[in-house]
Write a protein that holds these residues in place. Structure first.
Motif, mmCIF file in Angstrom:
data_model
loop_
_atom_site.group_PDB
_atom_site.id
_atom_site.type_symbol
_atom_site.label_atom_id
_atom_site.label_comp_id
_atom_site.label_asym_id
_atom_site.label_seq_id
_atom_site.Cartn_x
_atom_site.Cartn_y
_atom_site.Cartn_z
ATOM 1 N N VAL A 146 10.180 64.437 35.245
ATOM 2 C CA VAL A 146 10.874 63.750 36.344
ATOM 3 C C VAL A 146 10.962 64.647 37.573
ATOM 4 C CG1 VAL A 146 13.040 62.668 37.071
ATOM 5 C CG2 VAL A 146 12.199 62.356 34.729
ATOM 6 N N GLY A 147 10.676 64.065 38.745
ATOM 7 C CA GLY A 147 10.849 64.773 40.014
ATOM 8 C C GLY A 147 9.812 65.846 40.237
ATOM 9 N N GLY A 148 10.164 66.779 41.125
ATOM 10 C CA GLY A 148 9.260 67.885 41.422
ATOM 11 C C GLY A 148 8.098 67.515 42.318
ATOM 12 N N GLY A 149 8.209 66.438 43.059
ATOM 13 C CA GLY A 149 7.147 66.051 43.986
ATOM 14 C C GLY A 149 6.049 65.238 43.327
ATOM 15 N N ASP A 150 5.401 65.800 42.308
ATOM 16 C CA ASP A 150 4.314 65.091 41.638
ATOM 17 C C ASP A 150 4.732 64.583 40.266
ATOM 18 O OD1 ASP A 150 4.569 67.529 40.486
ATOM 19 O OD2 ASP A 150 2.429 68.009 40.413
ATOM 20 N N GLY A 151 6.037 64.582 39.990
ATOM 21 C CA GLY A 151 6.543 64.118 38.707
ATOM 22 C C GLY A 151 6.811 62.619 38.690
ATOM 23 N N PHE A 152 7.412 62.163 37.600
ATOM 24 C CA PHE A 152 7.701 60.742 37.404
ATOM 25 C C PHE A 152 8.903 60.330 38.248
ATOM 26 C CE2 PHE A 152 10.252 57.539 35.219
ATOM 27 C CZ PHE A 152 9.330 56.522 35.020
ATOM 28 N N GLU A 153 8.787 59.220 38.949
ATOM 29 C CA GLU A 153 9.894 58.686 39.747
ATOM 30 C C GLU A 153 9.865 57.167 39.707
ATOM 31 O OE1 GLU A 153 10.023 60.125 43.726
ATOM 32 O OE2 GLU A 153 9.956 62.250 43.153
ATOM 33 N N PHE A 154 11.060 56.567 39.794
ATOM 34 C CA PHE A 154 11.156 55.114 39.930
ATOM 35 C C PHE A 154 11.110 54.749 41.410
ATOM 36 C CE2 PHE A 154 13.425 55.662 35.834
ATOM 37 C CZ PHE A 154 12.760 54.716 35.078
ATOM 38 N N PRO A 155 10.546 53.595 41.748
ATOM 39 C CA PRO A 155 10.632 53.126 43.138
ATOM 40 C C PRO A 155 12.096 52.929 43.532
ATOM 41 C CG PRO A 155 9.044 51.829 41.879
ATOM 42 C CD PRO A 155 9.791 52.672 40.893
ATOM 43 N N ARG A 156 12.411 53.150 44.777
ATOM 44 C CA ARG A 156 13.800 53.012 45.229
ATOM 45 C C ARG A 156 14.342 51.606 44.999
ATOM 46 N NH1 ARG A 156 15.900 57.057 48.295
ATOM 47 N NH2 ARG A 156 14.471 58.707 48.998
ATOM 48 N N SER A 157 13.441 50.623 44.995
ATOM 49 C CA SER A 157 13.867 49.232 44.824
ATOM 50 C C SER A 157 14.142 48.871 43.367
ATOM 51 C CB SER A 157 12.786 48.292 45.375
ATOM 52 O OG SER A 157 11.554 48.496 44.686
ATOM 53 N N CYS A 158 13.873 49.793 42.434
ATOM 54 C CA CYS A 158 14.033 49.509 41.001
ATOM 55 C C CYS A 158 15.475 49.767 40.573
ATOM 56 C CB CYS A 158 13.072 50.375 40.197
ATOM 57 S SG CYS A 158 12.978 49.945 38.452
ATOM 58 N N ALA A 159 16.207 48.696 40.268
ATOM 59 C CA ALA A 159 17.613 48.809 39.865
ATOM 60 C C ALA A 159 17.727 49.511 38.520
ATOM 61 C CB ALA A 159 18.246 47.421 39.789
ATOM 62 N N VAL A 160 18.898 50.092 38.265
ATOM 63 C CA VAL A 160 19.086 50.879 37.043
ATOM 64 C C VAL A 160 18.867 50.039 35.785
ATOM 65 C CG1 VAL A 160 21.595 50.542 36.941
ATOM 66 C CG2 VAL A 160 20.558 52.561 35.875
ATOM 67 N N ARG A 161 19.312 48.789 35.779
ATOM 68 C CA ARG A 161 19.096 47.939 34.597
ATOM 69 C C ARG A 161 17.608 47.679 34.367
ATOM 70 N NH1 ARG A 161 23.327 45.861 31.954
ATOM 71 N NH2 ARG A 161 25.374 46.115 32.916
ATOM 72 N N LYS A 162 16.857 47.561 35.430
ATOM 73 C CA LYS A 162 15.408 47.392 35.300
ATOM 74 C C LYS A 162 14.784 48.673 34.758
ATOM 75 C CE LYS A 162 11.640 45.026 35.677
ATOM 76 N NZ LYS A 162 11.412 43.853 34.807
ATOM 77 N N GLN A 163 15.299 49.823 35.194
ATOM 78 C CA GLN A 163 14.807 51.100 34.682
ATOM 79 C C GLN A 163 15.029 51.184 33.174
ATOM 80 O OE1 GLN A 163 16.656 54.253 36.952
ATOM 81 N NE2 GLN A 163 16.146 53.281 38.894
ATOM 82 N N TRP A 164 16.215 50.770 32.726
ATOM 83 C CA TRP A 164 16.513 50.772 31.286
ATOM 84 C C TRP A 164 15.528 49.889 30.529
ATOM 85 C CZ3 TRP A 164 22.431 49.677 32.138
ATOM 86 C CH2 TRP A 164 23.065 50.843 32.578
#
Length: 201
Positions: free
Chosen positions: A146-164
């Motif tokens: 997760v993170g670190g520029g080239d790591g895994f990230e969710f789109p800003r529009s992706c709500a937490v329940r959708k992430q789950w």
């Protein structure tokens, strides 16, 4: 005929490298969002509601501490149901009462007294200290970088329940990679055997 001796078959009866002493698993704290304690809006969205905490369903919650080195499997129903969908995190002060309330008990030893549960207000005393894991925290537990520029990230529009929902029922990517390595090694062995045997007559 054959072009030389065939390589000895390698049959794995345990995970390769499994004889090595495994390092202790890191604590849950290592997977948590560093910025979450200061993000009141994000934190508020993850807190368990009082209605759930005082209800009988809260008895089914798997509660972990930041110092714990385990969590339950997260499913796509995380946040929708209490039982068997993933752990929740307790971040408040820990005393003997809290430990006895959240102790992990073997299924055959569990016994639920609904009347006593209601009389003691369920997990109501933990209100404000019990929260769901964020999507990025679960992603880290699943082995995603997760993170670190080239790591895994969710789109800003992706709500937490959708992430789950997206992460639920998935595999730990590091474990999947190790299993794939074993499969690739086996495929290479089969290819070497086929090359040794040559074309069938």
């Amino acid at each position: 005929g054959t072009a030389g001796a065939l390589p000895s078959p390698r049959v794995h009866v345990r995970i390769p490298g499994g004889d090595r002493a495994a390092p202790p698993p890191p604590p849950v704290a290592d997977f948590l969002d560093a910025d979450l304690p200061g993000d009141t809006e994000k934190l508020a969205a993850l807190l368990l509601p009082r209605k759930l905490l005082v209800g009988t369903a809260a008895w089914c919650l798997d509660v972990v501490l930041p110092s714990d080195a385990r969590s339950a499997c997260f499913t796509r129903s995380y946040g929708a149901f209490a039982r068997g969908t993933g752990s929740v995190l307790y971040t408040g002060p820990v005393d003997d009462t809290v430990r006895s309330r959240i102790a992990l008990v073997r299924p055959e030893e569990r016994e639920f007294d609904a009347e006593a549960w209601r009389e003691t207000d369920g997990l109501g005393s933990m209100e404000g200290h019990l929260r769901y894991f964020s999507g990025t925290e679960i992603a880290r537990l699943m082995g995603f970088p997760v993170g670190g520029g080239d790591g895994f990230e969710f789109p800003r529009s992706c709500a937490v329940r959708k992430q789950w929902q997206l992460l639920g029922n998935s595999l730990n990517v590091r474990v999947a990679a190790l299993v794939a390595e074993v499969g690739i090694e086996r495929a290479r062995y089969n290819r070497n055997v086929a090359e040794k045997l040559g074309p069938s007559s």
